[in-house]
Design an enzyme around this catalytic site. Structure first.
Site, mmCIF file in Angstrom:
data_model
loop_
_atom_site.group_PDB
_atom_site.id
_atom_site.type_symbol
_atom_site.label_atom_id
_atom_site.label_comp_id
_atom_site.label_asym_id
_atom_site.label_seq_id
_atom_site.Cartn_x
_atom_site.Cartn_y
_atom_site.Cartn_z
ATOM 1 C CE LYS A 67 -2.687 -1.727 3.618
ATOM 2 N NZ LYS A 67 -2.123 -3.171 3.636
ATOM 3 C CB THR A 161 -4.783 -4.160 7.748
ATOM 4 O OG1 THR A 161 -5.049 -3.647 9.134
ATOM 5 C CG2 THR A 161 -3.485 -3.902 7.450
ATOM 6 N NE ARG A 220 5.777 -5.157 4.641
ATOM 7 C CZ ARG A 220 4.566 -4.766 5.330
ATOM 8 N NH1 ARG A 220 4.150 -5.188 6.374
ATOM 9 N NH2 ARG A 220 4.300 -3.517 4.974
#
Ligand code: ADE
Length: 344
Positions: A67, A161, A220
């Site tokens: 994001k 989230t 990630r």
């Protein structure tokens, strides 16, 4: 002592530097999220064409899906600067007033964990987002007065989230709302191949695929696994990440074929072995394995839900047949069913 501390902090800094290098800096370099990318490119081009600032953007999805990276790319495509902060860091109305007042025309403000903004700050954002003004109340009681501060026009990018925790008035002020989905294995394989080239490690396609499979849909994680597998490749092999090297390194890291780690397994085992397969409430479950309920809900649970290993019911979490099978605990399931039959 000092030496050890310095070494630690150097290596962390080094990891952060690598992290920055791995981030794509343009839409062209950005892999995956095809629909979001395509739409955002249209909105950016349209805003640039009209000479306007981009409408406010809300990005939601699991942690680690990029994001922040995406908002930096959008800001850069708009030739704008990006200021990054998080919801909990903006404690008082004065904090948000200072941040907004400091922006230049067209700048981007990225607020991560925007669902954690406090109510007063959030309410100040309404007029800032809608009309680019801030109404600041000075003084208290009957003598209190309000002054209006004109702000530069800016784009707010909110990330969360937990979209469900956003209030409707805040959510409604975003002109663009995008859900970031977990990445496919193919996209993660492309990302890891690109990352390996950036950090200068040789990786074979099978090796890249093996790591991608165990990265639970998250860039990630794929990049973190790449760094660790590179360590094994360098120290215990000849430096090249083959399928074999990837497999044995990930096994040593206790990351299984589906990407479950020790925490995920602890969760599943607790539901099955301590709570008879569930349902068990989130707080009880978290306490039983000494984890934070928030971490469990935001980090571990989304992937377990996605795999269909657990279900959320009004009475708590339950483990599914797939979870028993994956852990080789089918015996437990039969036992639970027998005891249930006895009770009934
Ligand atoms: N590194 C992390 N996320 C990425 C993405 N979406 N595309 C390319 N490289 C990445």
């Amino acid at each position: 002592m000092t030496d050890r501390l310095n070494t630690t902090s150097y290596s962390r800094e080094h990891d952060e530097e690598v992290e920055t290098k791995l981030r794509p800096s343009s839409f062209d370099e950005y892999i995956g999220q095809a629909k979001v990318k395509e739409n955002m490119q249209v909105f950016v081009q349209a805003a640039l064409g009209r000479g306007e600032v981009l409408d406010h953007v809300l990005l939601y999805g699991q942690p680690g899906l990029g994001k922040t990276t995406l908002s930096a790319i959008i800001a850069s495509a708009m030739n704008a600067s990006l200021r990054v902060t998080t919801g909990p860091a903006i404690e008082r109305p004065g904090d948000i007033a200072a941040i907004l007042n400091d922006l230049n025309e067209g700048d981007f403000l990225f607020i991560d964990e925007i669902h954690r903004l406090n109510r007063t700050v959030e309410e100040m954002l309404y007029s800032a987002m809608e009309d680019f003004v801030l109404d600041i109340v000075i003084g208290k009681g009957p003598g209190a007065r309000s002054i209006r501060l004109e702000l530069p026009r800016f784009t707010l990018v909110g990330a969360t989230t937990r979209i469900g925790l956003l209030t409707a008035p805040l959510r409604d002020r975003f002109g663009v709302i995008h859900h970031l989905e977990p990445y496919s294995v193919q996209d993660l394989q492309k990302i890891i191949t690109r990352s390996a080239a950036v950090i200068g490690v040789e990786i074979e396609p099978d090796g890249a695929e093996e790591i991608a499979r165990r990265a639970r849909g998250t860039p990630r994680i794929v990049n973190r696994l790449l760094k660790r597998v590179r360590d094994f490749a360098q120290v215990q092999y000849d430096g090249i990440i083959t399928c074999e090297v990837a497999k044995s390194s990930l096994d040593k890291l206790e990351i299984d074929k589906l990407g479950l780690d020790t925490v995920d397994k602890k969760i599943l085992r607790a539901i099955i072995e301590k709570f008879g397969g569930g349902p068990v409430g989130l707080d009880t479950l978290a306490a039983s394995i000494d984890e934070e309920a928030g971490t469990l809900e935001d980090v571990a649970e989304p992937y377990l839900l996605q795999l269909g290993f657990i279900q959320r019911t009004p009475r708590g979490r339950t483990a599914t047949r797939l979870a028993y099978a994956h852990l080789g605990l089918d015996g437990f399931r039969e036992q639970a069913q027998i005891s249930l039959a006895e009770v009934l």
